[in-house]
Scaffold this active site. Structure first.
Site, PDB file in Angstrom:
ATOM      1  N   GLY A  34      -0.506  -1.694   8.861  1.00 39.06           N
ATOM      2  CA  GLY A  34      -0.074  -0.327   8.614  1.00 39.06           C
ATOM      3  C   GLY A  34       0.897   0.199   9.647  1.00 39.06           C
TER       4      GLY A  34
ATOM      5  N   ALA B 216      -0.745  -3.670  13.213  1.00 37.81           N
ATOM      6  CA  ALA B 216      -0.453  -2.282  12.871  1.00 37.81           C
ATOM      7  C   ALA B 216       0.341  -1.595  13.968  1.00 37.81           C
ATOM      8  CB  ALA B 216      -1.762  -1.525  12.625  1.00 37.81           C
TER       9      ALA B 216
ATOM     10  N   ASN C 250       0.828  -1.192   0.000  1.00 37.19           N
ATOM     11  CA  ASN C 250       0.000   0.000   0.000  1.00 37.19           C
ATOM     12  C   ASN C 250       0.874   1.257   0.000  1.00 37.19           C
ATOM     13  OD1 ASN C 250      -2.394   1.549   0.124  1.00 37.19           O
ATOM     14  ND2 ASN C 250      -3.365  -0.019   1.389  1.00 37.19           N
TER      15      ASN C 250
ATOM     16  N   HIS D 269      23.812   1.552  11.828  1.00 38.05           N
ATOM     17  CA  HIS D 269      24.715   2.661  12.137  1.00 38.05           C
ATOM     18  C   HIS D 269      25.180   2.535  13.580  1.00 38.05           C
ATOM     19  CE1 HIS D 269      23.103   4.596   8.525  1.00 38.05           C
ATOM     20  NE2 HIS D 269      21.930   4.190   8.956  1.00 38.05           N
TER      21      HIS D 269
END
Length: 179
Positions: free
Chosen positions: A135, A153, A78, A108
Site C-alpha cells: 500500500g 508499503a 486495490n 517534467h
C-alpha cells in the site's frame, strides 16, 4: 511521447485523448460493485491489454490514457490505483497492487521556465510476474521491477529492483533475496 521524446502536453490531440479516457474512467468508477461484467467490459475498452482469467481493479481507479497499460493474468489492484501512462506500463501475471499505489511515467523539468512551457517526456515502467506492491507505494518513471518481488508499503521506487528480492523504503532498497 511513446518514443520517450519531448512532447507538448497541451497538444490538442493529447487533450482529446485524455478527455475520452476520463469519460471511461468516470463511468468505471460509478459502476456498482456487483456490476463485474460491465467493469470488465469498460476495462477492456480502456486498457491496452488485459490477460486471461480474473482481473480486478477496485474503484476508484485513475489513469491518463489507459491504452498504454498492459496487465497480465490474474491481476488485482486495490482502491485508489493511479497510473499516469504517458509511456507504456507493463505489469506481469499474478501481480497484486495494494491500496493507494501510484505509477508515474511522465517527466517534467526541474527548471520552472522549461516546466511552464508544458514540454514533457515519459519513461516506461515494467513490473514482472508474481510481484506484490504494498500500500501507498509510488513507482517513478523508467523503473523496472523484476519477477517475484515484494515492495514494502510506503516505498518510493526510484530505480530498478532486481528479481527475487524484498525491497522497502524511500528511496526503495533491497532488503535481501527472497528465500
Amino acid at each position: 511521447m511513446l518514443a520517450g521524446e519531448v512532447y507538448n502536453a497541451t497538444d490538442p490531440q493529447l487533450i482529446e485523448e485524455l478527455a475520452v479516457t476520463r469519460e471511461l474512467v468516470y463511468d468505471f468508477n460509478l459502476l456498482r460493485p456487483s456490476e463485474k461484467g460491465k467493469m470488465l467490459e469498460l476495462l477492456k475498452r480502456l486498457l491496452g491489454h488485459i490477460g486471461d482469467d480474473a482481473i480486478i481493479i477496485n474503484q476508484p481507479f485513475r489513469c491518463d490514457y489507459g491504452k498504454q497499460i498492459s496487465v497480465g493474468k490474474r491481476f488485482f489492484a486495490n482502491f485508489n490505483f493511479t497510473v499516469l501512462d504517458e509511456a507504456r506500463v507493463t505489469i506481469g501475471d499474478d501481480c497484486f497492487i495494494g491500496p493507494n499505489v501510484s505509477i508515474y511515467t511522465a517527466c517534467h523539468s526541474t527548471d520552472p521556465v522549461e516546466r511552464n512551457s508544458r514540454q514533457e517526456w515519459a519513461k516506461p515502467v515494467s513490473i514482472g510476474n508474481n510481484v506484490w506492491i504494498g500500500g501507498s507505494v509510488t513507482i517513478l518513471p523508467g523503473v523496472t521491477i523484476g519477477d517475484n518481488v515484494t515492495i514494502g508499503a510506503g516505498s518510493v521506487v526510484t530505480h530498478d529492483i532486481p528479481a527475487n528480492v524484498v525491497a522497502v523504503g524511500n528511496p526503495c532498497r533491497e532488503l535481501g533475496v527472497r528465500s
